[in-house]
Design an enzyme around this catalytic site. Structure first.
Site, PDB file in Angstrom:
ATOM      1  N   TRP A   1       0.852  -1.176   0.000  1.00  0.00           N
ATOM      2  CA  TRP A   1       0.000   0.000   0.000  1.00  0.00           C
ATOM      3  C   TRP A   1       0.891   1.230   0.000  1.00  0.00           C
ATOM      4  O   TRP A   1       2.026   1.203   0.482  1.00  0.00           O
ATOM      5  CB  TRP A   1      -1.002  -0.024   1.154  1.00  0.00           C
ATOM      6  CG  TRP A   1      -0.667   0.744   2.371  1.00  0.00           C
ATOM      7  CD1 TRP A   1       0.168   0.347   3.372  1.00  0.00           C
ATOM      8  CD2 TRP A   1      -1.160   2.022   2.731  1.00  0.00           C
ATOM      9  NE1 TRP A   1       0.207   1.299   4.338  1.00  0.00           N
ATOM     10  CE2 TRP A   1      -0.595   2.345   3.972  1.00  0.00           C
ATOM     11  CE3 TRP A   1      -2.037   2.930   2.128  1.00  0.00           C
ATOM     12  CZ2 TRP A   1      -0.876   3.541   4.625  1.00  0.00           C
ATOM     13  CZ3 TRP A   1      -2.314   4.107   2.766  1.00  0.00           C
ATOM     14  CH2 TRP A   1      -1.733   4.405   4.003  1.00  0.00           C
TER      15      TRP A   1
ATOM     16  N   ASP B   1       6.062  -4.886   2.412  1.00  0.00           N
ATOM     17  CA  ASP B   1       6.361  -5.811   3.504  1.00  0.00           C
ATOM     18  C   ASP B   1       7.451  -6.787   3.085  1.00  0.00           C
ATOM     19  O   ASP B   1       7.572  -7.133   1.906  1.00  0.00           O
ATOM     20  CB  ASP B   1       5.099  -6.602   3.878  1.00  0.00           C
ATOM     21  CG  ASP B   1       4.084  -5.738   4.615  1.00  0.00           C
ATOM     22  OD1 ASP B   1       4.481  -4.671   5.121  1.00  0.00           O
ATOM     23  OD2 ASP B   1       2.903  -6.136   4.676  1.00  0.00           O
TER      24      ASP B   1
END
Lengths: 172, 127
Positions: free
Chosen positions: A94, A113
């Protein structure tokens, strides 16, 4: 000592302290002592410490971390832009915006991530500038973005600058 | 089809003449915030997980395709106004169109975007 003597002495000292060499030396001394004490003031120290935290990628206060939710990769053997050894960067993520205090501009930050090992467990940070509820999945930092990798196991989060944002969040 | 192509060319020319740079910058920034996280910087997506955006221009060429595109959850829920979403979709369509292709779609307007976004049940058609 008579009253007249004391008055004369006081007037002479007062005059001497405001004029000539003694005055200059006195004022210079006060300036030096005061100047040396300035950095000891608590406000000055606080501001300097805040700036240092905003520039430190291992701190939650790091300016790029304004919308991170997870463990900071810089504390886990990686950096703000690279995953720790043995982990894989998720291709999906995101993206949010953070204001850089150094220049006052808003930047697009991608919170990719790092996945493939268990929780890092160090430097947990949860800040939510521009974060939306989870029913806006593409705008939520609560998602486990490791869903885009082969393992789905979350380790830590990076904060990569993509470029200058046209405007800060929330969008109009 | 020829009229649609003329519309696209006219829009591109108009944008070029009246300072398209701010609009393009805004669309690029909106792409980064609304789409890039999943579809990637090149719009290619992730094989088997996230679809490529190369086909957006083709979808915009038919009314059924436009309705389908505006029913995609990420498009429908994009956190931008109808006007900005229309600009963003045109930007995506032109930027990621297959090389050599000449996209020929009528420009999207905010009214059409708003109407299609609000259309009930349109997401069911994706299944």
């Amino acid at each position: 000592m008579s009253r007249l003597d004391r008055m004369t002495e006081r007037a002479a000292r007062s005059l001497a302290s405001r004029l000539s060499r003694r005055s200059f030396l006195g004022q210079l001394g006060a300036l030096l002592a005061g100047g040396a004490a300035l950095p000891l003031l608590p406000i000055a120290r606080g501001a300097a410490a805040e700036t240092a935290r905003e520039d430190d990628p291992t701190r939650c206060e790091y300016w790029r971390h304004c919308a991170i939710d997870g463990f900071v990769c810089a504390c886990c053997g990686g950096s703000a832009t690279a995953c720790p050894p043995g982990t894989e960067m998720s291709p999906i993520t995101w993206v949010g915006t953070c204001r850089n205090p150094a220049d006052g501009r808003d930047y697009l930050i991608s919170y990719n991530d790092c996945c493939g090992k268990g929780y890092c467990g160090r430097c947990f940070c949860n800040r939510n500038v521009g974060d939306r509820p989870i029913y806006y999945p593409h705008r939520s930092n609560d998602i486990n973005w490791c869903a885009g990798t082969s393992t789905n196991v979350y380790h830590c989060s990076t904060a990569i600058v993509l470029g200058v944002a046209a405007e800060a969040q929330p969008e109009r | 089809m020829r009229a649609s192509a003329a519309c696209v060319l006219g829009l591109a020319l108009a944008l070029a003449l009246v300072g398209e740079a701010p609009a393009q910058r805004l669309a690029a920034s909106d792409y980064a915030l609304q789409c890039r996280g999943c579809h990637g910087a090149d719009g290619a997506g992730v094989a088997g997980r996230v679809p490529s955006l190369r086909g957006v221009a083709a979808l915009l060429e038919t009314s059924a395709g436009r309705a389908r595109l505006l029913a995609v959850p990420g498009v429908r829920q994009a956190s931008v106004s109808d006007e900005r979403l229309a600009t963003l979709l045109a930007w995506v369509a032109l930027r990621f169109a297959p090389s050599g292709a000449a996209p020929a779609f009528a420009p999207l307007g905010p009214e059409e975007v708003g109407r299609l976004r609000a259309q009930r049940g349109s997401s069911q058609r994706l299944r």
